[in-house]
Design a protein around this motif. Sequence first.
Motif, PDB file in Angstrom:
ATOM      1  N   VAL A  78       0.841  -1.192   0.000  1.00 29.55           N
ATOM      2  CA  VAL A  78       0.000   0.000   0.000  1.00 29.55           C
ATOM      3  C   VAL A  78       0.877   1.243   0.000  1.00 29.55           C
ATOM      4  N   GLU A 113     -11.656  -0.387   4.341  1.00 27.91           N
ATOM      5  CA  GLU A 113     -10.851  -1.556   3.958  1.00 27.91           C
ATOM      6  C   GLU A 113     -10.991  -2.663   5.015  1.00 27.91           C
ATOM      7  N   LYS A 114     -10.934  -2.260   6.282  1.00 30.62           N
ATOM      8  CA  LYS A 114     -11.037  -3.239   7.373  1.00 30.62           C
ATOM      9  C   LYS A 114     -12.391  -3.947   7.351  1.00 30.62           C
ATOM     10  N   TRP A 158     -11.333 -14.927   2.280  1.00 26.22           N
ATOM     11  CA  TRP A 158     -10.032 -14.321   2.628  1.00 26.22           C
ATOM     12  C   TRP A 158      -9.513 -15.159   3.798  1.00 26.22           C
ATOM     13  N   ARG A 214       0.588  -9.282   8.265  1.00 27.99           N
ATOM     14  CA  ARG A 214       1.388  -8.090   8.021  1.00 27.99           C
ATOM     15  C   ARG A 214       2.816  -8.503   7.657  1.00 27.99           C
ATOM     16  N   TYR A 266       4.367  -1.446   4.979  1.00 28.37           N
ATOM     17  CA  TYR A 266       2.921  -1.271   4.844  1.00 28.37           C
ATOM     18  C   TYR A 266       2.484  -2.213   3.719  1.00 28.37           C
ATOM     19  N   ALA A 267       2.481  -3.501   4.072  1.00 25.11           N
ATOM     20  CA  ALA A 267       2.200  -4.551   3.097  1.00 25.11           C
ATOM     21  C   ALA A 267       1.648  -5.763   3.837  1.00 25.11           C
ATOM     22  N   ASN A 268       0.952  -6.600   3.108  1.00 21.36           N
ATOM     23  CA  ASN A 268       0.481  -7.846   3.720  1.00 21.36           C
ATOM     24  C   ASN A 268       0.603  -8.992   2.731  1.00 21.36           C
ATOM     25  N   LEU A 272      -8.766   0.275  -0.810  1.00 21.72           N
ATOM     26  CA  LEU A 272      -7.392   0.763  -1.018  1.00 21.72           C
ATOM     27  C   LEU A 272      -6.824   0.359  -2.384  1.00 21.72           C
TER      28      LEU A 272
HETATM   29  O1  LIG Z   1      -3.028  -2.778   5.772  1.00 19.80           O
HETATM   30  C1  LIG Z   1      -2.958  -3.456   4.718  1.00 19.80           C
HETATM   31  O2  LIG Z   1      -2.072  -4.282   4.510  1.00 19.80           O
HETATM   32  C2  LIG Z   1      -4.048  -3.333   3.685  1.00 19.80           C
HETATM   33  C3  LIG Z   1      -5.220  -4.055   4.151  1.00 19.80           C
HETATM   34  C4  LIG Z   1      -5.746  -5.179   3.648  1.00 19.80           C
HETATM   35  C5  LIG Z   1      -6.903  -5.546   4.444  1.00 19.80           C
HETATM   36  C6  LIG Z   1      -6.922  -4.482   5.425  1.00 19.80           C
HETATM   37  O3  LIG Z   1      -7.754  -4.330   6.333  1.00 19.80           O
HETATM   38  O4  LIG Z   1      -5.888  -3.615   5.240  1.00 19.80           O
END
Ligand SMILES: O=C(O)CC1=CCC(=O)O1
Length: 102
Positions: free
Chosen positions: A9, A27-28, A40, A45, A50-52, A73
């Motif tokens: 992100v 997003e959450k 999902w 994390r 700032y990635a998953n 996002l």
């Molecule tokens: O924070 C992130 O990695 C982006 C994201 C994906 C699902 C969420 O809630 O945040």
Amino acid sequence: MIYLVRMDVALPATMPESDATELKAREKRYAQELQRDGRWAELWRVVGEYANYSVFDVAGNDELHELLAGLPLFPYMRIQVTPLAAHPSRIAAEEDLAPGNP
Ligand SMILES: O=C(O)CC1=CCC(=O)O1
């Protein structure tokens, strides 16, 4: 089909804090809805970024694309998708081995 997905992100520095907060809240909610319905399957994390890494369990490419494109996002993400196949050495979960389980 199972997919490993990495999402990176990058929100624009010019985005007002209130817009960023609202986007992250949406997003959450979106992510938790998809976790509850099982599509999902994993969300982790990447340490220090700032990635998953996520795992999705969906019908195929079209459904995955639709879900990813619907992420609030999405316009601010770089997304890498790796389709996964069953590994012959994997010990299946208990429920996969249950008699009568298709
Ligand atoms: O924070 C992130 O990695 C982006 C994201 C994906 C699902 C969420 O809630 O945040």
